[in-house]
Design an enzyme around this catalytic site. Structure first.
Site, PDB file in Angstrom:
ATOM      1  N   HIS A  70     -12.858  -2.557   4.602  1.00  0.00           N
ATOM      2  CA  HIS A  70     -11.801  -2.926   5.204  1.00  0.00           C
ATOM      3  C   HIS A  70     -11.242  -3.032   6.222  1.00  0.00           C
ATOM      4  CE1 HIS A  70     -10.570  -1.195   0.939  1.00  0.00           C
ATOM      5  NE2 HIS A  70      -9.580  -2.322   0.912  1.00  0.00           N
ATOM      6  N   ASN A 107      -7.755 -10.077  -1.772  1.00  0.00           N
ATOM      7  CA  ASN A 107      -6.898  -9.172  -0.712  1.00  0.00           C
ATOM      8  C   ASN A 107      -7.198  -9.872   0.305  1.00  0.00           C
ATOM      9  OD1 ASN A 107      -5.693  -8.188  -3.347  1.00  0.00           O
ATOM     10  ND2 ASN A 107      -6.772  -5.862  -2.716  1.00  0.00           N
ATOM     11  N   ILE A 108      -6.253  -9.913   1.058  1.00  0.00           N
ATOM     12  CA  ILE A 108      -6.145 -10.122   3.039  1.00  0.00           C
ATOM     13  C   ILE A 108      -4.918  -9.113   3.170  1.00  0.00           C
ATOM     14  CG2 ILE A 108      -5.692 -11.514   4.264  1.00  0.00           C
ATOM     15  CD1 ILE A 108      -7.179 -13.571   2.349  1.00  0.00           C
ATOM     16  N   HIS A 135     -11.419  -6.262  -2.621  1.00  0.00           N
ATOM     17  CA  HIS A 135     -10.609  -5.923  -1.379  1.00  0.00           C
ATOM     18  C   HIS A 135     -11.496  -6.237  -0.398  1.00  0.00           C
ATOM     19  CE1 HIS A 135      -7.912  -3.101  -3.449  1.00  0.00           C
ATOM     20  NE2 HIS A 135      -8.386  -3.477  -4.398  1.00  0.00           N
ATOM     21  N   SER A 173      -5.610  -7.569   6.589  1.00  0.00           N
ATOM     22  CA  SER A 173      -6.481  -7.316   8.368  1.00  0.00           C
ATOM     23  C   SER A 173      -5.839  -8.868   9.172  1.00  0.00           C
ATOM     24  CB  SER A 173      -7.699  -6.973   8.580  1.00  0.00           C
ATOM     25  OG  SER A 173      -8.007  -6.235   7.897  1.00  0.00           O
ATOM     26  N   ASP A 178      -1.011  -1.498  -3.363  1.00  0.00           N
ATOM     27  CA  ASP A 178      -2.349  -1.322  -3.624  1.00  0.00           C
ATOM     28  C   ASP A 178      -2.646  -0.082  -2.973  1.00  0.00           C
ATOM     29  OD1 ASP A 178      -4.048  -2.683  -2.866  1.00  0.00           O
ATOM     30  OD2 ASP A 178      -3.702  -2.654  -0.947  1.00  0.00           O
ATOM     31  N   HIS A 179      -3.825  -0.126  -4.352  1.00  0.00           N
ATOM     32  CA  HIS A 179      -4.666   1.363  -4.215  1.00  0.00           C
ATOM     33  C   HIS A 179      -4.562   2.934  -4.221  1.00  0.00           C
ATOM     34  CE1 HIS A 179      -8.623  -0.455  -1.817  1.00  0.00           C
ATOM     35  NE2 HIS A 179      -6.941  -1.025  -1.116  1.00  0.00           N
ATOM     36  N   GLU A 238     -11.013   0.254 -10.281  1.00  0.00           N
ATOM     37  CA  GLU A 238     -12.329   0.034  -9.315  1.00  0.00           C
ATOM     38  C   GLU A 238     -13.133   0.661  -9.342  1.00  0.00           C
ATOM     39  OE1 GLU A 238     -10.830  -0.188  -5.409  1.00  0.00           O
ATOM     40  OE2 GLU A 238     -13.585   0.100  -4.589  1.00  0.00           O
ATOM     41  N   SER A 260       1.282  -1.385  -0.479  1.00  0.00           N
ATOM     42  CA  SER A 260      -0.162  -0.258   0.058  1.00  0.00           C
ATOM     43  C   SER A 260       0.803   1.278   0.341  1.00  0.00           C
ATOM     44  CB  SER A 260      -0.562   0.166   1.633  1.00  0.00           C
ATOM     45  OG  SER A 260      -0.354   0.088   2.223  1.00  0.00           O
TER      46      SER A 260
HETATM   47  O1  G3H Z   1      -6.558  -1.561   1.513  1.00  0.00           O
HETATM   48  C1  G3H Z   1      -5.711  -0.604   2.699  1.00  0.00           C
HETATM   49  C2  G3H Z   1      -4.986  -2.569   2.890  1.00  0.00           C
HETATM   50  O2  G3H Z   1      -4.982  -2.963   4.270  1.00  0.00           O
HETATM   51  C3  G3H Z   1      -3.311  -1.573   3.820  1.00  0.00           C
HETATM   52  O3  G3H Z   1      -3.769  -0.495   4.578  1.00  0.00           O
HETATM   53  O4  G3H Z   1      -2.877   1.413   3.903  1.00  0.00           O
HETATM   54  O5  G3H Z   1      -2.736   0.776   6.498  1.00  0.00           O
HETATM   55  O6  G3H Z   1      -1.271  -0.237   4.944  1.00  0.00           O
HETATM   56  P1  G3H Z   1      -2.576   0.405   4.862  1.00  0.00           P
HETATM   57  P1  13P Z   2      -8.765  -5.755   4.522  1.00  0.00           P
HETATM   58  O1  13P Z   2      -8.844  -5.115   5.705  1.00  0.00           O
HETATM   59  O2  13P Z   2     -10.408  -6.769   4.598  1.00  0.00           O
HETATM   60  O3  13P Z   2      -7.670  -7.455   5.288  1.00  0.00           O
HETATM   61  O4  13P Z   2      -8.564  -6.391   3.205  1.00  0.00           O
HETATM   62  C1  13P Z   2      -7.414  -5.815   2.720  1.00  0.00           C
HETATM   63  C2  13P Z   2      -7.391  -4.807   0.968  1.00  0.00           C
HETATM   64  O5  13P Z   2      -8.422  -4.698   0.659  1.00  0.00           O
HETATM   65  C3  13P Z   2      -6.080  -4.163   1.003  1.00  0.00           C
HETATM   66  O6  13P Z   2      -6.393  -3.580  -0.443  1.00  0.00           O
HETATM   67 ZN    ZN Z   3      -8.208  -2.443  -0.520  1.00  0.00          ZN
END
Ligand code: G3H
Ligand code: 13P
Ligand code: ZN
Length: 331
Positions: free
Chosen positions: A189, A275-276, A232, A278, A93-94, A145, A56
């Protein structure tokens, strides 16, 4: 400028083609440190699963993008050393701007997400198309997206879902040229995906959240048959990990995730990437808290990060084998 090909990485095109054909999904696990990367590669090698290392923009700031890139290059070599040259993708990611996506592509990422879902429809198309145009010159694949997930998306927060509108997908895909599409069908998320009052209780008294909107997914599949879809927010929030965290001084309240049977079902559809993040955070935190509480004299980081890494690896193996169905598919 470095090409991901020189680093031994692959883009997602072939991975997704095979996942679609074989009715399974590729895991995209987020990482920002060495133990997470080791756990992902150990699990993927032991399961012989292709895997996506996901970064990310927050992770990039935390760990430094050059270090993460070399870690991904190292991951490819590490997999070989462990005995199986699994396909490995390094994915942003994102991504929220063209400049961020370009910078990652120039630094060796093999896949990027441009998340324009918070913009107007026209702006999302324009931004996504611009990233695709740049990325495809280097054979880097792009995820777009449509629709907004509830919860916190990186630095952008969305209070409520806006489910993906199936009538918009054909136009978006053809105008932008994206390689895969993230959709919103009820995932979100973080570790608090549902409030308890949104859930019902089953016979064992366990809270069951509302099901994902498979009707929307099916409508999307009809409109863009065979096109790779991304989910996601797909952590299941294992209650045993939540209980360990709370037993050893944590304060997680109402942590509820997506039931694994829902993800299993999604993995057999056009959903090619799940996507995993958490769940990995929960597994690590539970293991660290347990060591801290039960072995208070320990002060060697390896004594708590080691068990955290082992716990992560077990969690990832479970996902690859029982949820995503990608075990054995790297061969
Ligand atoms: O989609 C979000 C992901 O879980 C990344 O989270 O921005 O805290 O690294 P983060
Ligand atoms: P979770 O918070 O459900 O693990 O999702 C992660 C995610 O979508 C990262 O882009
Ligand atoms: Zn995501």
């Amino acid at each position: 400028m470095v090409s991901y090909k020189e680093l031994g990485l692959v883009n997602t095109r072939e991975m997704f083609r095979k996942a679609m054909e074989g009715k399974y999904a590729i895991a995209a696990f987020n990482f920002n440190n060495m133990e997470q990367m080791q756990a992902i590669i150990q699990a993927a090698v032991e399961c012989q699963s292709p895997v996506i290392l996901q970064v990310s923009s927050g992770a990039r700031k935390y760990a430094n993008q050059t270090l993460l890139r070399y870690m991904a290059q190292g991951a490819v070599e590490y997999a070989k050393e462990l005995g199986c040259a699994i396909p490995v993708t390094l994915h942003l990611d994102h991504g929220d701007t063209f400049e961020l996506c370009k910078s990652c592509i120039d630094m060796g990422f093999s896949s990027v997400m441009i998340d324009g879902s918070h913009h107007s429809s026209d702006e999302n198309v324009e931004l996504t198309r611009r990233v695709v145009e740049y990325a495809h010159q280097y054979d880097v694949t792009v995820e777009g997206e449509l629709g907004v997930l509830a919860g916190v998306e990186d630095e952008v927060s969305a209070e409520h879902h806006t489910y993906t509108r199936p009538e918009e997908v054909e136009d978006f895909v053809s105008k932008t040229g994206v390689d895969s599409l993230a959709i919103s069908i009820g995932t979100s998320h973080g570790a608090n995906k549902f409030r308890p009052e949104q859930c019902t209780r089953n016979e064992e008294g366990i809270l069951v959240p509302p099901p994902l909107r498979f009707d929307i997914l099916e409508e999307i599949e009809k409109r863009i048959p065979g096109f790779p879809i991304v989910l996601h927010g797909s952590s299941s929030v294992p209650q045993d990990k939540v209980a360990i965290i709370n037993q050893y001084g944590g304060a997680l309240k109402d942590a509820i995730g997506i039931p694994e049977d829902q993800l299993r079902r999604a993995a057999t559809s056009s959903v090619c990437k799940i996507n995993i993040d958490s769940d990995g955070r929960l597994a690590m935190t539970a293991a660290v808290r347990e060591v801290m509480a039960t072995k208070p004299a320990e002060f060697d980081p390896r004594k708590y990060l080691g068990p955290a890494r082992d716990s992560l690896k077990e969690l990832y193996k479970h996902k690859l084998i029982n949820v995503l169905g990608s075990a054995g598919k790297a061969l």
